[in-house]
Design an enzyme around this catalytic site. Structure first.
Site, PDB file in Angstrom:
ATOM      1  N   ASP A  10       0.866  -1.185   0.000  1.00  0.00           N
ATOM      2  CA  ASP A  10       0.000   0.000   0.000  1.00  0.00           C
ATOM      3  C   ASP A  10       0.902   1.234   0.000  1.00  0.00           C
ATOM      4  O   ASP A  10       2.106   1.143   0.274  1.00  0.00           O
ATOM      5  CB  ASP A  10      -0.898  -0.013   1.251  1.00  0.00           C
ATOM      6  CG  ASP A  10      -1.791   1.217   1.325  1.00  0.00           C
ATOM      7  OD1 ASP A  10      -2.309   1.632   0.278  1.00  0.00           O
ATOM      8  OD2 ASP A  10      -1.945   1.792   2.416  1.00  0.00           O
ATOM      9  N   SER A  11       0.279   2.380  -0.249  1.00  0.00           N
ATOM     10  CA  SER A  11       1.025   3.638  -0.212  1.00  0.00           C
ATOM     11  C   SER A  11       1.503   3.971   1.206  1.00  0.00           C
ATOM     12  O   SER A  11       2.372   4.811   1.379  1.00  0.00           O
ATOM     13  CB  SER A  11       0.132   4.766  -0.715  1.00  0.00           C
ATOM     14  OG  SER A  11      -1.056   4.803   0.058  1.00  0.00           O
ATOM     15  N   CYS A  74      -3.682  -0.985  -2.023  1.00  0.00           N
ATOM     16  CA  CYS A  74      -3.955   0.431  -2.281  1.00  0.00           C
ATOM     17  C   CYS A  74      -4.958   0.575  -3.427  1.00  0.00           C
ATOM     18  O   CYS A  74      -4.730   0.058  -4.523  1.00  0.00           O
ATOM     19  CB  CYS A  74      -2.643   1.126  -2.644  1.00  0.00           C
ATOM     20  SG  CYS A  74      -2.838   2.862  -3.011  1.00  0.00           S
ATOM     21  N   GLU A 153      -5.322   9.733   9.494  1.00  0.00           N
ATOM     22  CA  GLU A 153      -3.912   9.755   9.919  1.00  0.00           C
ATOM     23  C   GLU A 153      -3.759  10.513  11.245  1.00  0.00           C
ATOM     24  O   GLU A 153      -2.883  10.228  12.030  1.00  0.00           O
ATOM     25  CB  GLU A 153      -3.035  10.418   8.846  1.00  0.00           C
ATOM     26  CG  GLU A 153      -3.026   9.673   7.526  1.00  0.00           C
ATOM     27  CD  GLU A 153      -1.877   8.691   7.374  1.00  0.00           C
ATOM     28  OE1 GLU A 153      -0.780   8.979   7.867  1.00  0.00           O
ATOM     29  OE2 GLU A 153      -2.098   7.622   6.774  1.00  0.00           O
ATOM     30  N   CYS A 185     -11.117   3.163  -0.447  1.00  0.00           N
ATOM     31  CA  CYS A 185      -9.819   3.668   0.012  1.00  0.00           C
ATOM     32  C   CYS A 185      -9.456   2.927   1.295  1.00  0.00           C
ATOM     33  O   CYS A 185     -10.329   2.685   2.137  1.00  0.00           O
ATOM     34  CB  CYS A 185      -9.912   5.173   0.281  1.00  0.00           C
ATOM     35  SG  CYS A 185      -8.394   5.870   0.966  1.00  0.00           S
ATOM     36  N   HIS A 187      -8.067   3.836   3.936  1.00  0.00           N
ATOM     37  CA  HIS A 187      -8.249   4.542   5.202  1.00  0.00           C
ATOM     38  C   HIS A 187      -9.699   4.628   5.662  1.00  0.00           C
ATOM     39  O   HIS A 187      -9.977   4.787   6.841  1.00  0.00           O
ATOM     40  CB  HIS A 187      -7.709   5.970   5.086  1.00  0.00           C
ATOM     41  CG  HIS A 187      -6.225   6.065   5.114  1.00  0.00           C
ATOM     42  ND1 HIS A 187      -5.428   5.389   4.225  1.00  0.00           N
ATOM     43  CD2 HIS A 187      -5.384   6.748   5.933  1.00  0.00           C
ATOM     44  CE1 HIS A 187      -4.158   5.667   4.495  1.00  0.00           C
ATOM     45  NE2 HIS A 187      -4.104   6.491   5.519  1.00  0.00           N
TER      46      HIS A 187
HETATM   47  N1  DGL Z   1      -3.867   3.864   0.068  1.00  0.00           N
HETATM   48  C1  DGL Z   1      -4.554   4.903  -0.652  1.00  0.00           C
HETATM   49  C2  DGL Z   1      -5.781   4.301  -1.350  1.00  0.00           C
HETATM   50  O1  DGL Z   1      -6.328   3.294  -0.940  1.00  0.00           O
HETATM   51  C3  DGL Z   1      -4.968   6.050   0.249  1.00  0.00           C
HETATM   52  C4  DGL Z   1      -3.831   6.905   0.733  1.00  0.00           C
HETATM   53  C5  DGL Z   1      -3.084   7.579  -0.391  1.00  0.00           C
HETATM   54  O2  DGL Z   1      -3.586   8.565  -0.967  1.00  0.00           O
HETATM   55  O3  DGL Z   1      -1.997   7.116  -0.699  1.00  0.00           O
HETATM   56  O4  DGL Z   1      -6.207   4.838  -2.332  1.00  0.00           O
END
Ligand code: DGL
Length: 267
Positions: A10-11, A74, A153, A185, A187
């Site tokens: 993931d990011s 992600c 966050e 997403c 989060h």
């Molecule tokens: N992990 C990203 C997503 O699911 C969210 C956070 C980001 O913008 O990197 O799209």
């Protein structure tokens, strides 16, 4: 093959929500996680950059850990990089868009589905395309919610500020009488309580993590990949910030003791 782990990336740390779901579905499996904490957010970056980052991470997972499959936890990477990565690498690669869309289509009764995600995910049209493939007559109302990631966050999951932001973003979707809201997403599942409160009981909230874990289970069998038999997790990140422990705990629901920092640009 069967003793090799499954790679998940993931990011940042949000993808740990997907790790949690996979650990529940496949407790015997060895998992290796990479969180690109140095380069988060992906949601505001261009497709070229997302593809380059995703490529580096998959190369890392293959060369260091010899993973037998990759899960792109992600949503933004799944939206922009999945097709390119599937062409470049032989290893099975699963994204979160297809499972998420499937889950939403299964749940909706009136065919009116709301989809929320980062700007990148929403503007890619990936969820819209996948939902229409599964349910051509579905009415999909999508909206990027760029303030949700920083809210999570910062740990602002409930309360006045979270609620005000959620109301602001969801108003136009609720006006369209959606009966299902897909959290596109990593989060957003953490904001579920507030999102449900604002949406009301009639709106079913769906996130891709559980369905991704189930799809992975089914696909591993389809690919003939055997399960490894001893569950464990290994965690890598590209930056180890002061807030790492707090955030990891928030997404995974428990502490991570050992984590290694990787210079991902090398790959
Ligand atoms: N992990 C990203 C997503 O699911 C969210 C956070 C980001 O913008 O990197 O799209």
């Amino acid at each position: 093959m069967k003793h090799q782990p499954i790679g998940i990336f993931d990011s940042g740390l949000g993808g740990l929500t997907v790790v949690k779901a996979i650990q529940k579905e496949l407790p015997q499996e060895r998992l290796v996680y990479f969180g690109d904490t140095a380069r988060i957010p992906y949601g505001t970056k261009s497709p070229d950059t997302i593809i380059r980052y995703s490529r580096q991470i998959i190369r890392f997972l293959l060369s260091r850990e010899k993973v037998k499959a990759v899960v792109v936890a992600c949503n933004t990477s799944s939206a922009w990089a999945l097709d390119a990565m599937r062409k470049e690498f032989k290893v099975p690669i699963l994204g979160v868009i297809e499972p998420g869309a499937y889950a939403a289509v299964e749940v909706t009764r009136n065919g009116r589905i709301g989809v929320i995600g980062t700007e990148g995910t929403i503007y890619s049209g990936a969820y819209l395309k996948e939902i229409h493939r599964l349910m051509p007559k579905a009415k999909v109302i999508s909206k990027p919610c760029p303030l949700f990631v920083p809210l999570v966050e910062e740990g602002k999951l409930t309360g006045f500020v979270a609620e005000a932001v959620v109301v602001e973003y969801l108003k136009p979707l609720l006006k369209e009488k959606i009966d299902t809201l897909l959290l596109g997403c990593t989060h957003y599942p953490l904001l579920k309580k507030t999102i449900q409160k604002v949406s009301g009981k009639k709106v079913k909230i769906v996130d891709s993590a559980d369905e991704t874990a189930r799809t992975l289970h089914r696909n591993l069998e389809a690919y003939g990949v055997e399960l490894s038999g001893h569950g464990s997790g290994k965690y890598y990140v590209s930056d180890l910030s002061r807030k790492f422990k707090e955030n990891a705990q928030r997404f995974l629901g428990r502490h991570i003791n050992r984590v290694e920092k990787i210079l991902i640009e090398k790959y």
